[in-house]
Scaffold this active site. Structure first.
Site, PDB file in Angstrom:
ATOM      1  N   LYS A   1       0.863  -1.182   0.000  1.00 31.93           N
ATOM      2  CA  LYS A   1       0.000   0.000   0.000  1.00 31.93           C
ATOM      3  C   LYS A   1       0.904   1.239   0.000  1.00 31.93           C
ATOM      4  O   LYS A   1       1.465   1.627   1.017  1.00 31.93           O
ATOM      5  CB  LYS A   1      -0.905   0.048   1.234  1.00 31.93           C
ATOM      6  CG  LYS A   1      -1.986   1.123   1.067  1.00 31.93           C
ATOM      7  CD  LYS A   1      -2.225   1.932   2.324  1.00 31.93           C
ATOM      8  CE  LYS A   1      -1.520   3.230   2.455  1.00 31.93           C
ATOM      9  NZ  LYS A   1      -1.684   4.271   1.463  1.00 31.93           N
TER      10      LYS A   1
ATOM     11  N   GLU B   1      10.028   2.275  10.313  1.00 31.68           N
ATOM     12  CA  GLU B   1      11.057   3.289  10.057  1.00 31.68           C
ATOM     13  C   GLU B   1      10.345   4.623  10.030  1.00 31.68           C
ATOM     14  O   GLU B   1       9.435   4.824   9.232  1.00 31.68           O
ATOM     15  CB  GLU B   1      11.749   3.044   8.706  1.00 31.68           C
ATOM     16  CG  GLU B   1      12.644   1.836   8.677  1.00 31.68           C
ATOM     17  CD  GLU B   1      13.798   1.909   9.654  1.00 31.68           C
ATOM     18  OE1 GLU B   1      14.129   3.024  10.124  1.00 31.68           O
ATOM     19  OE2 GLU B   1      14.342   0.847   9.978  1.00 31.68           O
TER      20      GLU B   1
ATOM     21  N   CYS C   1      14.113  11.500   5.491  1.00 28.56           N
ATOM     22  CA  CYS C   1      14.088  11.215   6.932  1.00 28.56           C
ATOM     23  C   CYS C   1      15.465  11.396   7.541  1.00 28.56           C
ATOM     24  O   CYS C   1      15.593  11.586   8.744  1.00 28.56           O
ATOM     25  CB  CYS C   1      13.570   9.815   7.182  1.00 28.56           C
ATOM     26  SG  CYS C   1      14.346   8.616   6.123  1.00 28.56           S
TER      27      CYS C   1
ATOM     28  N   GLU D   1       9.848  17.304  13.599  1.00 27.84           N
ATOM     29  CA  GLU D   1      10.257  17.050  12.224  1.00 27.84           C
ATOM     30  C   GLU D   1       9.416  17.915  11.283  1.00 27.84           C
ATOM     31  O   GLU D   1       8.190  17.881  11.324  1.00 27.84           O
ATOM     32  CB  GLU D   1      10.046  15.579  11.876  1.00 27.84           C
ATOM     33  CG  GLU D   1      10.584  15.256  10.490  1.00 27.84           C
ATOM     34  CD  GLU D   1      10.364  13.812  10.092  1.00 27.84           C
ATOM     35  OE1 GLU D   1       9.246  13.310  10.277  1.00 27.84           O
ATOM     36  OE2 GLU D   1      11.310  13.207   9.583  1.00 27.84           O
TER      37      GLU D   1
HETATM   38  P1  NDP Z   1       2.599   9.069   6.880  1.00 18.21           P
HETATM   39  O1  NDP Z   1       2.932   8.457   8.199  1.00 18.21           O
HETATM   40  O2  NDP Z   1       1.529  10.072   6.808  1.00 18.21           O
HETATM   41  O3  NDP Z   1       2.172   7.937   5.835  1.00 18.21           O
HETATM   42  C1  NDP Z   1       2.982   6.804   5.576  1.00 18.21           C
HETATM   43  C2  NDP Z   1       2.096   5.707   4.996  1.00 18.21           C
HETATM   44  O4  NDP Z   1       1.195   5.267   6.015  1.00 18.21           O
HETATM   45  C3  NDP Z   1       1.231   6.176   3.815  1.00 18.21           C
HETATM   46  O5  NDP Z   1       1.116   5.119   2.887  1.00 18.21           O
HETATM   47  C4  NDP Z   1      -0.106   6.439   4.488  1.00 18.21           C
HETATM   48  O6  NDP Z   1      -1.200   6.360   3.609  1.00 18.21           O
HETATM   49  C5  NDP Z   1      -0.140   5.312   5.502  1.00 18.21           C
HETATM   50  N1  NDP Z   1      -1.096   5.490   6.583  1.00 18.21           N
HETATM   51  C6  NDP Z   1      -1.600   6.641   7.075  1.00 18.21           C
HETATM   52  N2  NDP Z   1      -2.484   6.378   8.066  1.00 18.21           N
HETATM   53  C7  NDP Z   1      -2.543   5.034   8.197  1.00 18.21           C
HETATM   54  C8  NDP Z   1      -3.281   4.147   9.033  1.00 18.21           C
HETATM   55  N3  NDP Z   1      -4.146   4.574   9.944  1.00 18.21           N
HETATM   56  N4  NDP Z   1      -3.098   2.812   8.888  1.00 18.21           N
HETATM   57  C9  NDP Z   1      -2.225   2.337   7.987  1.00 18.21           C
HETATM   58  N5  NDP Z   1      -1.509   3.129   7.146  1.00 18.21           N
HETATM   59  C10 NDP Z   1      -1.654   4.464   7.260  1.00 18.21           C
HETATM   60  O7  NDP Z   1       3.983   9.600   6.301  1.00 18.21           O
HETATM   61  P2  NDP Z   1       4.224  10.396   4.933  1.00 18.21           P
HETATM   62  O8  NDP Z   1       3.785   9.601   3.750  1.00 18.21           O
HETATM   63  O9  NDP Z   1       3.713  11.764   5.101  1.00 18.21           O
HETATM   64  O10 NDP Z   1       5.828  10.391   4.866  1.00 18.21           O
HETATM   65  C11 NDP Z   1       6.589  11.274   5.574  1.00 18.21           C
HETATM   66  C12 NDP Z   1       7.116  10.640   6.840  1.00 18.21           C
HETATM   67  O11 NDP Z   1       7.838   9.447   6.547  1.00 18.21           O
HETATM   68  C13 NDP Z   1       8.102  11.542   7.535  1.00 18.21           C
HETATM   69  O12 NDP Z   1       7.799  11.637   8.902  1.00 18.21           O
HETATM   70  C14 NDP Z   1       9.439  10.850   7.361  1.00 18.21           C
HETATM   71  O13 NDP Z   1      10.362  11.076   8.357  1.00 18.21           O
HETATM   72  C15 NDP Z   1       9.060   9.428   7.280  1.00 18.21           C
HETATM   73  N6  NDP Z   1      10.070   8.679   6.544  1.00 18.21           N
HETATM   74  C16 NDP Z   1      10.911   7.861   7.243  1.00 18.21           C
HETATM   75  C17 NDP Z   1      11.908   7.170   6.609  1.00 18.21           C
HETATM   76  C18 NDP Z   1      12.770   6.230   7.373  1.00 18.21           C
HETATM   77  O14 NDP Z   1      13.272   5.300   6.793  1.00 18.21           O
HETATM   78  N7  NDP Z   1      13.001   6.432   8.649  1.00 18.21           N
HETATM   79  C19 NDP Z   1      12.125   7.291   5.168  1.00 18.21           C
HETATM   80  C20 NDP Z   1      11.176   8.163   4.519  1.00 18.21           C
HETATM   81  C21 NDP Z   1      10.197   8.827   5.205  1.00 18.21           C
HETATM   82  P3  NDP Z   1      -1.812   7.651   2.829  1.00 18.21           P
HETATM   83  O15 NDP Z   1      -1.559   7.395   1.419  1.00 18.21           O
HETATM   84  O16 NDP Z   1      -3.252   7.659   3.147  1.00 18.21           O
HETATM   85  O17 NDP Z   1      -1.090   8.833   3.341  1.00 18.21           O
END
Ligand code: NDP
Length: 482
Positions: free
Chosen positions: A177, A253, A287, A384
């Site tokens: 997803k 992550e 990140c 962040e």
């Molecule tokens: P989000 O946490 O908003 O979303 C991540 C994923 O989770 C998306 O596919 C999102 O779907 C999904 N999601 C949201 N709500 C739920 C739920 N209730 N149940 C299951 N899945 C859900 O992050 P972002 O996409 O905004 O990405 C940015 C974040 O990712 C930053 O905080 C960044 O630091 C982190 N990140 C971390 C990395 C690492 O390796 N440490 C690498 C890259 C990014 P939807 O499509 O609906 O948004």
């Protein structure tokens, strides 16, 4: 004569079938009026069917000869590498990163599939001496089972690749997803995997909201584990749901607030280069971005001045334009959040020394923004932002720098710029982070080395390299009497 332009349309992949859903557009952040692609939005039922398909396909896939799994992974990797140019253009148009960065990401994704093809030739277990007579003791590995992969928007191909490739390699089946902002890259990946010879159901794609489709993966009894990358708040929710619904294995992550320490003895040019790259490249949407620059008093003023000049010189523009140094930020919401943090930083008493503004005509373009006079207890330094915004915190010596660097809930990456070998060694020993860099930006990793953090940045086994096996397979301890 009227001209109609068609854009790619991506559907969900469920049990080898392409499945429709509500048709949704996906916009270019550099030109919000431009539709990059359309996708079929999956609902909960589609996700449920995908899990059932993955469940049905898993035992057969795990029993396929290693040579066959290798061949499938190798074909996926090779196809991606043969399509670097068109996939990179699509990625740059949907996510907004520079074409050169997008090419790097696509290449990394292809290499990752090929890397895990070859990982399968590594030893997959261990033999121990038994303390008992006539007993053979060994540790074997079996696949975790069905893995739900939930990914963010900032690396639309690389992050799915570094989760899907080891999952498939070690005999699991997958339901991916992706974030809804980047369905075109995920849709192309699904097409490539579908054409690779992977049996139906081995890889499934469901493009829907986290709240609906993501929740189905978290709560389904048909899913054995979740590999998640995203924000820390979402990750904490993922963890709770996994425990509440069958005690699923999970790997998270999450975010970062990564420090880059600059000592008085640093080569100023190296320090500015590391800070510029770590803070602003990819519009700070990494990140591992350096969002706290912790600078010793003796070099502080010269560093701030040089970095502000370098940041002001960066050209913000269309990611497909080779003259651009920075693309747009990913969405109007992200831009609004970044600008809000600029206001918060000012209100807290920090000083904008570069940027702080955005283009108001078209596209979500924000100037790289540098704050001086920041303190580590400001929201600017604690939360962040995930945009091209960084802040400088002044410290007196290495001890204070190490303390300030560690004073954060996060712990993904930490860097130091110094010419002192002992300062570098102390930092590597004492920095509280999963990744430590010396005289290099805090961002930038290699596919064969483990990736992950501590604290609010990570939970569970490391990703990438040989370490990925720890999540995607389960050790089984076997005793055989003879
Ligand atoms: P989000 O946490 O908003 O979303 C991540 C994923 O989770 C998306 O596919 C999102 O779907 C999904 N999601 C949201 N709500 C739920 C739920 N209730 N149940 C299951 N899945 C859900 O992050 P972002 O996409 O905004 O990405 C940015 C974040 O990712 C930053 O905080 C960044 O630091 C982190 N990140 C971390 C990395 C690492 O390796 N440490 C690498 C890259 C990014 P939807 O499509 O609906 O948004």
């Amino acid at each position: 004569m009227t001209m109609t332009t068609t854009v790619p349309y991506h559907r969900n992949l469920v049990g080898g079938e392409w499945v429709d859903g509500e048709r949704r557009p996906n916009h270019n952040p550099a030109r919000p009026g431009e539709v990059v692609s359309e996708y079929a939005r999956a609902d909960r039922d589609t996700a449920r069917t995908a899990v059932a398909a993955a469940r049905a396909a898993q035992p057969g896939w795990a029993r396929r000869p290693v040579a066959e799994r290798m061949a499938v992974l190798d074909r996926i990797g090779t196809t991606i590498l043969n399509r670097v140019e068109d996939l990179a253009v699509l990625l740059a148009r949907e996510e907004g990163k520079l074409l050169a960065e997008a090419r790097g990401e696509v290449t990394r994704a292809g290499q990752t599939f090929r890397y895990y093809a070859h990982q399968l030739l590594q030893p997959q277990g261990e033999v121990y001496a038994s303390t008992r007579e006539n007993v053979h003791a060994e540790v074997r590995r079996r696949p975790l089972g069905v893995v739900g992969v939930i990914t963010p928007w900032n690396y639309p191909l690389a992050i799915p690749a570094w989760k899907v490739a080891p999952a498939l390699a070690y005999g699991n089946t997958v339901v991916l997803k992706p974030a809804e902002l980047v369905t075109a890259s995920a849709g192309e990946l699904a097409r490539i995997i579908a054409g690779s010879g992977a049996p139906p159901g081995v890889f499934n794609l469901v493009m829907g909201s986290g709240r609906e489709v993501g929740e189905e993966l978290l709560t389904s009894s048909g899913v054995d584990g979740i590999s998640f990358t995203g924000g820390t708040g979402t990750g904490t929710h993922v963890a709770r749901q996994c425990i509440a619904h069958g005690n699923k294995r999970f790997q998270l992550e999450m975010g970062g607030k990564n420090p880059l320490v600059v000592l008085d003895d640093a080569d100023l040019e190296v320090a500015v280069r590391c800070a510029l790259d770590g803070s602003f490249f990819s519009s700070g949407q990494r990140c591992t971005a350096s969002s706290r620059l912790i600078v010793q008093a003796g070099v502080h003023d010269r560093f701030v001045e040089a970095l502000a000049v370098a940041a002001d010189a960066l050209r913000v523009g269309d990611p497909l334009d080779p003259h651009s140094d920075l693309g747009p930020v990913v969405s109007p919401d992200q831009l609004a959040q970044n600008l809000d943090y600029v206001r918060i930083g000012r209100d807290e008493g920090a000083t904008v020394v570069a940027g702080g503004t955005h283009r108001t005509d078209e596209g979500q373009f924000m100037r790289p923004t540098l704050f001086a006079d920041a303190r580590n207890d400001m929201r600017l330094a604690r939360e962040e932002i995930f945009g091209p915004v960084s802040c400088v915190i002044r410290v007196d010596d290495l001890d204070e720098a190490i303390d300030v660097a560690a004073d954060t809930p996060y712990g993904l990456s930490a860097g130091i710029v110094t010419t002192s070998l002992s300062a570098a060694e102390r930092f590597k020993r004492d920095a509280r982070a999963g990744i430590v860099t010396v005289n290099l930006p805090t961002a930038g990793t290699e596919l064969h080395l483990p990736f992950g953090g501590t604290g609010a940045s990570n939970h569970g086994p490391r990703e990438q390299g040989g370490y990925a096996r720890d999540f995607y397979s389960v050790p089984v301890t076997c005793y055989t009497g003879w």
